[in-house]
Scaffold this motif. Structure first.
Motif, mmCIF file in Angstrom:
data_model
loop_
_atom_site.group_PDB
_atom_site.id
_atom_site.type_symbol
_atom_site.label_atom_id
_atom_site.label_comp_id
_atom_site.label_asym_id
_atom_site.label_seq_id
_atom_site.Cartn_x
_atom_site.Cartn_y
_atom_site.Cartn_z
ATOM 1 N N VAL A 163 0.861 -1.182 0.000
ATOM 2 C CA VAL A 163 0.000 0.000 0.000
ATOM 3 C C VAL A 163 0.898 1.231 0.000
ATOM 4 C CG1 VAL A 163 -1.873 1.234 1.130
ATOM 5 C CG2 VAL A 163 -1.754 -1.263 1.305
ATOM 6 N N LEU A 164 0.743 2.075 -1.025
ATOM 7 C CA LEU A 164 1.545 3.289 -1.121
ATOM 8 C C LEU A 164 1.003 4.370 -0.196
ATOM 9 C CD1 LEU A 164 2.072 3.395 -4.987
ATOM 10 C CD2 LEU A 164 3.484 2.281 -3.234
ATOM 11 N N ALA A 165 1.740 5.456 -0.087
ATOM 12 C CA ALA A 165 1.390 6.517 0.867
ATOM 13 C C ALA A 165 0.002 7.090 0.633
ATOM 14 C CB ALA A 165 2.440 7.631 0.805
ATOM 15 N N ASN A 166 -0.450 7.118 -0.606
ATOM 16 C CA ASN A 166 -1.764 7.701 -0.911
ATOM 17 C C ASN A 166 -2.900 6.682 -0.843
ATOM 18 O OD1 ASN A 166 -1.371 6.164 -3.197
ATOM 19 N ND2 ASN A 166 -1.362 7.894 -4.637
ATOM 20 N N GLY A 167 -2.570 5.434 -0.439
ATOM 21 C CA GLY A 167 -3.588 4.403 -0.317
ATOM 22 C C GLY A 167 -3.716 3.494 -1.521
ATOM 23 N N THR A 168 -2.950 3.753 -2.568
ATOM 24 C CA THR A 168 -2.974 2.884 -3.751
ATOM 25 C C THR A 168 -2.340 1.528 -3.415
ATOM 26 O OG1 THR A 168 -2.795 4.775 -5.243
ATOM 27 C CG2 THR A 168 -2.194 2.622 -6.138
ATOM 28 N N VAL A 169 -2.975 0.451 -3.884
ATOM 29 C CA VAL A 169 -2.464 -0.897 -3.644
ATOM 30 C C VAL A 169 -1.801 -1.412 -4.921
ATOM 31 C CG1 VAL A 169 -3.033 -3.261 -2.973
ATOM 32 C CG2 VAL A 169 -4.279 -1.344 -1.962
ATOM 33 N N ILE A 170 -0.561 -1.863 -4.811
ATOM 34 C CA ILE A 170 0.153 -2.396 -5.973
ATOM 35 C C ILE A 170 0.722 -3.778 -5.659
ATOM 36 C CG2 ILE A 170 0.817 -0.091 -6.750
ATOM 37 C CD1 ILE A 170 3.716 -0.815 -5.812
ATOM 38 N N HIS A 171 1.063 -4.522 -6.713
ATOM 39 C CA HIS A 171 1.828 -5.762 -6.596
ATOM 40 C C HIS A 171 3.155 -5.542 -7.301
ATOM 41 C CE1 HIS A 171 -0.828 -8.857 -4.778
ATOM 42 N NE2 HIS A 171 -1.735 -7.942 -5.065
ATOM 43 N N THR A 172 4.212 -6.071 -6.710
ATOM 44 C CA THR A 172 5.555 -5.798 -7.218
ATOM 45 C C THR A 172 6.131 -6.905 -8.079
ATOM 46 O OG1 THR A 172 6.574 -6.748 -5.236
ATOM 47 C CG2 THR A 172 6.076 -4.379 -5.200
ATOM 48 N N TYR A 183 10.457 -2.847 -14.311
ATOM 49 C CA TYR A 183 11.470 -2.624 -13.278
ATOM 50 C C TYR A 183 11.322 -3.650 -12.159
ATOM 51 C CZ TYR A 183 12.211 1.917 -15.525
ATOM 52 O OH TYR A 183 12.486 2.910 -16.426
ATOM 53 N N HIS A 184 12.393 -3.893 -11.441
ATOM 54 C CA HIS A 184 12.401 -4.911 -10.395
ATOM 55 C C HIS A 184 11.908 -4.293 -9.080
ATOM 56 C CE1 HIS A 184 13.950 -8.106 -7.734
ATOM 57 N NE2 HIS A 184 13.870 -8.866 -8.811
ATOM 58 N N LEU A 185 10.593 -4.195 -8.944
ATOM 59 C CA LEU A 185 10.009 -3.545 -7.767
ATOM 60 C C LEU A 185 10.150 -4.391 -6.507
ATOM 61 C CD1 LEU A 185 6.782 -1.941 -9.292
ATOM 62 C CD2 LEU A 185 9.044 -0.913 -8.940
ATOM 63 N N ASN A 186 10.223 -5.729 -6.672
ATOM 64 C CA ASN A 186 10.490 -6.557 -5.492
ATOM 65 C C ASN A 186 11.771 -6.116 -4.805
ATOM 66 O OD1 ASN A 186 8.295 -8.263 -5.643
ATOM 67 N ND2 ASN A 186 9.365 -9.862 -6.794
#
Length: 450
Positions: A163-172, A183-186
């Motif tokens: 969960v990012l600072a603004n509340g957005t949920v992402i998968h890495t 990009y290698h977000l993991n």
């Protein structure tokens, strides 16, 4: 803010009690305690989203809190605000033994995870010693005694829900074993210490439990000889599961603490694991190598109890020192190229002796990572200065030798001052990433950077 948190989450998930605020003011480091304004206990990703949206709107700091076993102050809310405790997010979400993977919530600990998967003949190998939470281990890129074979958390993570600072949920990432997509977000989130996002799910690799395990130990005259012997083992191509150096002072301390009877000399601890015939051969070859190098006191631990006692003693090293009354501990966890390890180990031991402080040298020498621990009186300015000087000299020498100031504990508060020296202009790029992902600076502020 309190009323909005209670309205959004429910009263049972928000606490301002003195006991909870005190519990969340500290970790196992020696950094000063700072109490948060609130402690919030989310139970799912939706709760975390609500907290971060409110915190972002009101510019309130949010500091994730796992098991509190960190050693660099990452969980200390230095700007107060919200301490986000993941005790209630400790469930297994998906277990796929045929794919050798599992998805869990961040509050589950490594021992709880292994209890769940061991019955299927699988295990999660990363072992930092403490029963740390999986989320915390990801946040600090933890490793430990098995790193020589399995690497660090970054090598085990397949996917993170963040969960990012603004509340957005992402998968890495994904559930695939590898990917060349994007990009290698993991790798970016793992080791970011809660400064870029809040981890709410973790998918990690699992491994088969080895068919046979043998542990052994031996001693040498100097810690430098131990480090050189470890390098010989690595160069031989033997895939040891663990290879640990423990200096004589640490052995003496743990013997007194745990009523053990190890020879009080500079020691190497080994563990070999795999198919029975291969393990026997590896243990025999290493025994021959060590004896050629002049080791003493070679002894195998074949039974599960003997192995458990040996590694229990190794994991108790730091606690054996911390048991000394009237003293607090500080230490280093530098990592250097294997060829420079002997030089670093000798340097660390010499620094401790010059300081006059009680302390020891030990570590995961199979991957170039070693620790020093120094005990000092926090009320004695001279001892405080000596302890700080010892840590600083070790960190700077490691960096100058092409290594890092922290191999596994993370930056937190204690290693911030070395970041410019270690990373140079790349540090500004890191700060730019932080600003991009957390423009209001609410996520664990004050960690990694000043």
């Amino acid at each position: 803010m309190k009323e909005e948190l209670i309205e959004s989450l429910g009263k049972a998930k928000v606490s301002q009690s003195e006991s909870e605020r005190y519990r969340h003011s500290r970790d196992e480091s020696s950094h000063p305690f700072i109490e948060p304004d609130f402690v919030v206990f989310p139970e799912n990703v939706e709760d975390v989203v609500k907290v971060l949206r409110l915190a972002n709107e009101h510019v309130v700091p949010v500091t994730p809190y796992g098991a509190g076993s960190g050693l660099e102050g990452q969980a200390i809310p230095i700007n107060k605000g919200i301490s986000l405790n993941f005790d209630r997010m400790n469930k297994v979400i998906e277990f796929s033994p045929e794919d050798l993977m599992i998805t869990v919530e961040p509050g589950i600990t490594r021992l709880q995870l292994n209890e769940y998967v061991n019955k299927h003949g699988l295990y999660f190998p990363i072992d930092p010693g403490a029963d740390a939470s999986i989320g915390g281990m990801v946040a600090t890129n933890a490793s430990g005694t098995t790193a020589v074979r399995y690497g660090s958390m970054r090598d085990q993570v397949l996917d993170l829900e963040v969960v990012l600072a603004n509340g957005t949920v992402i998968h890495t990432g994904s559930k695939a074993k590898k990917s060349s997509s994007g990009y290698h977000l993991n790798g970016l989130i793992t080791g970011s210490e809660g400064t870029l996002g809040v981890i709410t799910k973790v998918t990690v690799k699992l491994h088969g439990i080895p068919e046979k395990v043998i542990a052994a130990r031996c001693t040498f005259q100097t810690p430098g000889e131990c480090a050189e012997a470890a390098q010989v083992v690595l160069a031989s191509g033997i895939q040891v599961l663990r290879m640990e150096l423990v200096d004589a002072e640490s052995i003496k301390q743990v013997n007194e603490y745990g009523n053990y009877s190890f020879p009080e000399e500079h020691s190497l601890f080994f563990e070999f694991a795999g198919a029975p015939n291969i393990v026997e051969e590896e243990a025999t070859v290493v025994e021959e190598l060590m004896k050629e190098l002049g080791c003493n006191n070679w002894e195998r631990a074949n039974s599960s109890k003997e192995r458990a006692d040996l590694w229990k003693a190794r994991h108790e090293m730091a606690y054996a020192f911390k048991h000394i009354k009237g003293k607090v501990s500080t230490g280093s966890d530098s990592c250097v190229p294997i060829s420079k390890l002997a030089e670093m180990v000798v340097f660390g031991r010499e620094l401790l002796e010059q300081s006059g402080l009680i302390g020891g040298v030990f570590g995961h020498v199979g991957d170039g990572n070693f620790h020093t621990i120094a005990m000092y009186d926090p009320n004695d300015p001279v001892e405080v200065e000596k302890a700080e000087y010892t840590n600083e000299q070790i960190a700077m020498k490691a960096i100058n030798l092409g290594g890092t100031c922290t191999g596994e504990h993370g930056v937190g508060l204690g290693k911030r001052k070395y970041q410019v020296t270690e990373h140079g202009d790349a540090l500004e790029l890191m700060k730019s990433m932080k600003t991009l992902m957390d423009p209001k600076g609410i996520l664990n502020p004050g960690k990694i950077f000043y």
